[in-house]
Write a protein that holds these residues in place. Structure first.
Motif, PDB file in Angstrom:
ATOM      1  N   THR A  70     -48.474  63.670 -16.495  1.00 56.37           N
ATOM      2  CA  THR A  70     -49.098  64.484 -15.456  1.00 56.37           C
ATOM      3  C   THR A  70     -48.379  65.819 -15.321  1.00 56.37           C
ATOM      4  OG1 THR A  70     -49.825  62.523 -14.281  1.00 56.37           O
ATOM      5  CG2 THR A  70     -49.731  64.575 -13.025  1.00 56.37           C
ATOM      6  N   VAL A  71     -47.064  65.775 -15.364  1.00 59.59           N
ATOM      7  CA  VAL A  71     -46.290  67.023 -15.293  1.00 59.59           C
ATOM      8  C   VAL A  71     -46.690  67.930 -16.450  1.00 59.59           C
ATOM      9  CG1 VAL A  71     -43.981  68.041 -15.342  1.00 59.59           C
ATOM     10  CG2 VAL A  71     -44.371  65.902 -14.099  1.00 59.59           C
ATOM     11  N   LYS A  72     -46.800  67.368 -17.623  1.00 59.57           N
ATOM     12  CA  LYS A  72     -47.189  68.139 -18.812  1.00 59.57           C
ATOM     13  C   LYS A  72     -48.578  68.737 -18.639  1.00 59.57           C
ATOM     14  CE  LYS A  72     -47.670  67.737 -23.823  1.00 59.57           C
ATOM     15  NZ  LYS A  72     -47.512  66.854 -24.977  1.00 59.57           N
ATOM     16  N   SER A  73     -49.510  67.980 -18.083  1.00 59.19           N
ATOM     17  CA  SER A  73     -50.871  68.493 -17.906  1.00 59.19           C
ATOM     18  C   SER A  73     -50.923  69.649 -16.900  1.00 59.19           C
ATOM     19  CB  SER A  73     -51.822  67.376 -17.479  1.00 59.19           C
ATOM     20  OG  SER A  73     -51.604  67.004 -16.135  1.00 59.19           O
ATOM     21  N   LEU A  74     -49.983  69.677 -15.976  1.00 60.70           N
ATOM     22  CA  LEU A  74     -49.965  70.728 -14.956  1.00 60.70           C
ATOM     23  C   LEU A  74     -49.098  71.930 -15.326  1.00 60.70           C
ATOM     24  CD1 LEU A  74     -49.790  68.374 -11.877  1.00 60.70           C
ATOM     25  CD2 LEU A  74     -51.708  69.858 -12.487  1.00 60.70           C
ATOM     26  N   LEU A  75     -48.009  71.685 -16.058  1.00 59.67           N
ATOM     27  CA  LEU A  75     -47.065  72.772 -16.352  1.00 59.67           C
ATOM     28  C   LEU A  75     -47.103  73.252 -17.794  1.00 59.67           C
ATOM     29  CD1 LEU A  75     -43.869  71.681 -14.382  1.00 59.67           C
ATOM     30  CD2 LEU A  75     -45.799  73.066 -13.605  1.00 59.67           C
ATOM     31  N   GLY A  76     -47.577  72.441 -18.707  1.00 65.73           N
ATOM     32  CA  GLY A  76     -47.582  72.832 -20.114  1.00 65.73           C
ATOM     33  C   GLY A  76     -46.676  71.937 -20.930  1.00 65.73           C
ATOM     34  N   LYS A  77     -46.586  72.257 -22.215  1.00 65.75           N
ATOM     35  CA  LYS A  77     -45.858  71.381 -23.131  1.00 65.75           C
ATOM     36  C   LYS A  77     -44.355  71.364 -22.867  1.00 65.75           C
ATOM     37  CE  LYS A  77     -45.364  74.800 -26.773  1.00 65.75           C
ATOM     38  NZ  LYS A  77     -45.536  75.080 -28.172  1.00 65.75           N
TER      39      LYS A  77
END
Length: 157
Positions: A70-77
């Motif tokens: 989820t963090v990746k989907s919101l902040l990027g790779k």
């Protein structure tokens, strides 16, 4: 002083909100829950993540783990938790006392619905000896936070 910054900030929204100051430091959700005599889930943990130059503060119940997908989907790779020095620079608070509002930098706040199961939750209030009792609804309002889908994983499983 960080506690005064938090105190002044919340008073703009609700004059009844007041941080509680204790004699001992509470650097973890478990320590705070033990001092208050509440469930660890009622302690709102605020964790700063970074992907490149993009930051986001994730706020979740103390008994769950924030899902990195989820963090990746919101902040990027390649998101990662930030260093204690970066936490202090971006939030204005030390690790163990990160309040989800009155931040030093304007960054997005992401709130997990895991906190909504409680009538009252407790956020850090700027110093390790303080907590702020607040409703979930008021937390979302004061932080201007974005509610995210149930993204956290129960640490008990």
């Amino acid at each position: 002083m960080p506690l005064n910054r938090v105190r002044d900030f919340v008073k703009k929204f609700d004059p009844e909100l007041e941080p509680i100051v204790f004699d001992q430091e509470m650097k973890t959700s478990m320590e705070a829950a033990n001092v208050l005599g509440v469930e660890v889930g009622q302690i709102a943990k605020s964790i700063l993540f970074q992907s490149g130059e993009t930051f986001g503060l994730f706020v979740a119940a103390g008994d769950v783990r924030i899902n990195t997908k989820t963090v990746k989907s919101l902040l990027g790779k390649n998101p990662r938790m930030t260093s204690p020095e970066t936490v202090e620079r971006i939030t204005g608070f030390r690790v163990g006392a990160v309040c989800p509002f009155a931040l030093a930098a304007d960054i997005p706040i992401y709130i997990d619905p895991s906190l909504s199961r409680y009538d009252v939750v407790y956020t850090a209030a700027g110093i390790p000896e303080s907590l702020l009792p607040i409703t979930f609804e008021k937390l979302v309002q004061i932080t201007n936070g974005t509610l995210i889908p149930a993204t956290c994983e129960d640490t008990k499983s």
